[in-house]
Write an enzyme that holds these catalytic residues in place. Structure first.
Site, PDB file in Angstrom:
ATOM      1  N   LEU A   1       0.892  -1.160   0.000  1.00  0.00           N
ATOM      2  CA  LEU A   1       0.000   0.000   0.000  1.00  0.00           C
ATOM      3  C   LEU A   1       0.929   1.208   0.000  1.00  0.00           C
ATOM      4  CD1 LEU A   1      -2.698  -0.921   2.703  1.00  0.00           C
ATOM      5  CD2 LEU A   1      -2.946  -0.955   0.221  1.00  0.00           C
ATOM      6  N   ASP A   2       0.526   2.281  -0.672  1.00  0.00           N
ATOM      7  CA  ASP A   2       1.350   3.488  -0.691  1.00  0.00           C
ATOM      8  C   ASP A   2       1.520   4.031   0.730  1.00  0.00           C
ATOM      9  OD1 ASP A   2       1.327   3.278  -3.428  1.00  0.00           O
ATOM     10  OD2 ASP A   2      -0.304   4.723  -3.687  1.00  0.00           O
ATOM     11  N   LYS A   3       2.534   4.880   0.868  1.00  0.00           N
ATOM     12  CA  LYS A   3       2.816   5.464   2.191  1.00  0.00           C
ATOM     13  C   LYS A   3       1.586   6.191   2.760  1.00  0.00           C
ATOM     14  CE  LYS A   3       6.141   8.609   4.278  1.00  0.00           C
ATOM     15  NZ  LYS A   3       7.291   9.493   4.020  1.00  0.00           N
TER      16      LYS A   3
END
Ligand code: URA
Length: 238
Positions: A103-105
């Site tokens: 998952l993106d930051k």
């Protein structure tokens, strides 16, 4: 069969040196007998091992579900940022787990963490078509043509045609929209890029389900819990 010091160290009972000290202090029991030799060979699947009187729960694999918070990266190590592995308890870190997919930051929500490479492989293989559902807040009005484009397969910036995706509108007005989007792939920044290709931006993204698993409502961001046997079996059947 494995050395008792290795087994206990792998299960988070300290470094090999610390485990050796535990053995010396007669804190370790194997099948009812005090063990003092750190090189002692034990079958952890069969033996009853106790540390300071408490029976250890031996397992080869661990399976965790985390509600990932924003600001941490989905990796095992990172030079600059805190990782999801930094957030988990030492007793789990001893198993050397890693996140399943990314998952993106700035994305929050359901992230599976395990040390089971085979399951990881299965769940991220595009051919297995595992549904990933996201709740997203979008900066513009989402209309029927966007739903249609997603259904047919959005072509993203690098020319890749995504697999058909389901877009459900929860609320929509001139100020923005709330949607649920279901995809079966996991390309880098995929959901954000899909919306960008219809000239819209994702302002907030939360993964709410992964295959058969839904994000627990009472799992606070940054926390994780072990999956139940039933949940692990459901994932293995994907
Ligand atoms: N799609 C994205 O754009 N970001 C995520 O974190 C997950 C899916």
């Amino acid at each position: 069969m494995d050395r008792i010091d290795k087994i206990l160290s792998n299960l988070g009972h300290g470094t090999r040196k610390e485990v050796k000290a535990l053995l010396k202090k007669k804190k370790v029991e194997v099948d009812g007998v005090i063990a003092t030799d750190s090189a002692m060979k034990v079958d952890p699947e069969k033996a009853v091992i106790k540390v300071s009187g408490d029976e250890i729960n031996y397992r080869k694999y661990i399976y965790l579900v985390m509600n990932k918070p924003s600001g941490v990266v989905s990796a095992t190590v990172d030079r600059n940022d805190e990782t999801v592995i930094d957030l988990i308890d030492e007793q789990y870190r001893a198993f050397k787990p890693f996140p399943i997919g990314r998952l993106d930051k700035d994305t929050v929500g359901l992230l599976l963490i395990t040390n089971d490479g085979e399951l990881n492989h299965k769940l991220i293989a595009p051919k297995n078509h595992v549904d990933k559902v996201y709740y997203a807040e979008i900066n513009k009005f989402i209309d029927a043509s966007d739903i249609n484009t997603f259904k047919k397969g959005v072509v993203i910036d690098d020319g890749y045609k995504c697999m058909p995706a389901e877009l459900e509108v929860l609320t929509a007005n001139e100020n923005g929209s709330e949607v649920m989007v279901t995809i079966q792939e996991g390309k880098f920044h995929q959901v954000k890029r899909m919306f960008e290709s219809v000239n819209k931006n994702v302002m907030f993204l939360r993964r709410v389900s992964f295959g058969p698993l839904k994000l627990d409502e009472d799992l606070v961001e940054g926390q994780c819990r072990e999956l139940s046997e039933d949940e692990i079996n459901l994932l293995k059947q994907v």
